[in-house]
Design a protein around this motif. Sequence first.
Motif, PDB file in Angstrom:
ATOM      1  N   ASP A 176       0.821  -1.217   0.000  1.00  0.00           N
ATOM      2  CA  ASP A 176       0.000   0.000   0.000  1.00  0.00           C
ATOM      3  C   ASP A 176       0.852   1.263   0.000  1.00  0.00           C
ATOM      4  OD1 ASP A 176      -1.934  -1.895   0.227  1.00  0.00           O
ATOM      5  OD2 ASP A 176      -2.176  -1.648   2.396  1.00  0.00           O
ATOM      6  N   LEU A 177       2.109   1.140   0.422  1.00  0.00           N
ATOM      7  CA  LEU A 177       2.961   2.333   0.507  1.00  0.00           C
ATOM      8  C   LEU A 177       3.872   2.503  -0.719  1.00  0.00           C
ATOM      9  CD1 LEU A 177       3.951   2.136   4.290  1.00  0.00           C
ATOM     10  CD2 LEU A 177       2.252   3.624   3.223  1.00  0.00           C
ATOM     11  N   MET A 178       3.594   1.769  -1.776  1.00  0.00           N
ATOM     12  CA  MET A 178       4.426   1.932  -2.986  1.00  0.00           C
ATOM     13  C   MET A 178       4.368   3.386  -3.458  1.00  0.00           C
ATOM     14  SD  MET A 178       2.213   0.302  -6.141  1.00  0.00           S
ATOM     15  CE  MET A 178       1.794  -1.251  -5.362  1.00  0.00           C
ATOM     16  N   VAL A 179       5.382   3.789  -4.235  1.00  0.00           N
ATOM     17  CA  VAL A 179       5.531   5.207  -4.581  1.00  0.00           C
ATOM     18  C   VAL A 179       5.493   5.400  -6.105  1.00  0.00           C
ATOM     19  CG1 VAL A 179       6.957   7.269  -4.218  1.00  0.00           C
ATOM     20  CG2 VAL A 179       7.026   5.398  -2.540  1.00  0.00           C
ATOM     21  N   PRO A 180       4.299   5.557  -6.680  1.00  0.00           N
ATOM     22  CA  PRO A 180       4.231   5.896  -8.112  1.00  0.00           C
ATOM     23  C   PRO A 180       4.806   7.300  -8.314  1.00  0.00           C
ATOM     24  CG  PRO A 180       2.062   5.203  -7.266  1.00  0.00           C
ATOM     25  CD  PRO A 180       2.946   5.435  -6.084  1.00  0.00           C
ATOM     26  N   ALA A 290       8.038   9.599   1.097  1.00  0.00           N
ATOM     27  CA  ALA A 290       7.167   8.449   0.811  1.00  0.00           C
ATOM     28  C   ALA A 290       8.009   7.180   0.627  1.00  0.00           C
ATOM     29  CB  ALA A 290       6.340   8.723  -0.436  1.00  0.00           C
ATOM     30  N   LEU A 291       9.150   7.316  -0.042  1.00  0.00           N
ATOM     31  CA  LEU A 291      10.034   6.158  -0.252  1.00  0.00           C
ATOM     32  C   LEU A 291      10.592   5.661   1.084  1.00  0.00           C
ATOM     33  CD1 LEU A 291      11.512   4.309  -2.272  1.00  0.00           C
ATOM     34  CD2 LEU A 291      13.293   6.052  -2.468  1.00  0.00           C
ATOM     35  N   LYS A 292      10.972   6.597   1.936  1.00  0.00           N
ATOM     36  CA  LYS A 292      11.537   6.233   3.235  1.00  0.00           C
ATOM     37  C   LYS A 292      10.468   5.531   4.087  1.00  0.00           C
ATOM     38  CE  LYS A 292      14.082   7.929   7.194  1.00  0.00           C
ATOM     39  NZ  LYS A 292      13.164   7.261   8.108  1.00  0.00           N
ATOM     40  N   LYS A 293       9.243   6.061   4.045  1.00  0.00           N
ATOM     41  CA  LYS A 293       8.149   5.456   4.816  1.00  0.00           C
ATOM     42  C   LYS A 293       7.908   4.004   4.347  1.00  0.00           C
ATOM     43  CE  LYS A 293       3.419   6.658   5.967  1.00  0.00           C
ATOM     44  NZ  LYS A 293       2.259   7.408   5.526  1.00  0.00           N
TER      45      LYS A 293
END
Length: 312
Positions: A176-180, A290-293
């Motif tokens: 769910d946390l992928m980063v488009p 977002a990537l770090k999260k």
Amino acid sequence: MSKVTVVGAGNVGATVAQYVAEKDVADVVLVDIIDGMPQGKSLDLYEAAPLHGHDRKIFGSNDYKDTKDSDIIVVTAGIARKPGMSRDDLLKTNASIVQAVAKETIKQSPNAIIITVTNPLDVMTYLAWTTTKLPAQKVIGMAGVLDSARFQTFIAMELNVSVEDVRAMVLGGHGDLMVPLPRFSTVNGIPITELLPADRVEALCKRTRDGGAEIVALLKSGSAFYAPGASAAEMVEAVIRDKNRLLPCCVYADGQYGLKDVYVGLPTILGREGVKKIVEIKLTADEHSALKKSADSIRENINVMNQLLVAV
Ligand code: APR
């Protein structure tokens, strides 16, 4: 002659075998614990060879000895997500399966490159790496290619343009946390942020993030396999043909993007030795956070998995 072993001859594994053979990339050995099933699917695929005009051998087995000296091992063994089940619910069962598969396959093919597909993907890739003790560039997870293909499809649908002209980049974990990354997603070089209003871009990103769940909800039993199979086959082809494709892959971060000791989706140059390079692009503060999260959440799950495996 290149040889690719696919472990797990279920929906995804059989589809990987099909595309690898149809693209004339390598001979394929399909392995599963179910007696007769990999043999049956392999023979069926072999019987399609005259229709596709390739001479690739496809062989089914329940014995790892038949996987000896494979160039690539694709790991799809595991249980698939059911409706209402999160990828992380799969963690415990699939960790034991992936660990066993990694041990058995690497004994037969110590020089192989491993491509993991089993979910939860990023954590399973980390486990395949620690289990096999291979150099990190030889253990790679398939997620970003699939998530980007989904994003590309939704962009093409929205703008009514050919998928041929659409490229997209999705980083981070396969969850769910992928980063488009809309800034780096284009129609023939034109960023989609120039072609669509912000709310539509966000809607496409959301559909991409939920892409796996959308299919699960429709299928009722089992999860996606055509696009996952095609994505893994694309990575197999990039390695076997030493193509130096720039693809988002789940790779070991050792300081890149400020991330350490975690497997996460990053832009990668993929060729014969596996990961030739992790490409570092400048991200905005929001993209980076977002990537770090996403990476932090993977790291937490790696810790949970390690505890579960100690408890087994
Ligand atoms: N060794 C070999 N094969 C195994 C093992 C094992 N230890 N355990 C399970 N399998 C096999 C099953 O017998 C089954 O045939 O793995 C196969 C999995 O196939 P499916 O149930 O059809 O699942 P599939 O849809 O192919 O998904 C496989 O990929 O995308 C991910 O989330 C998905 O983790 C799942 C994996």
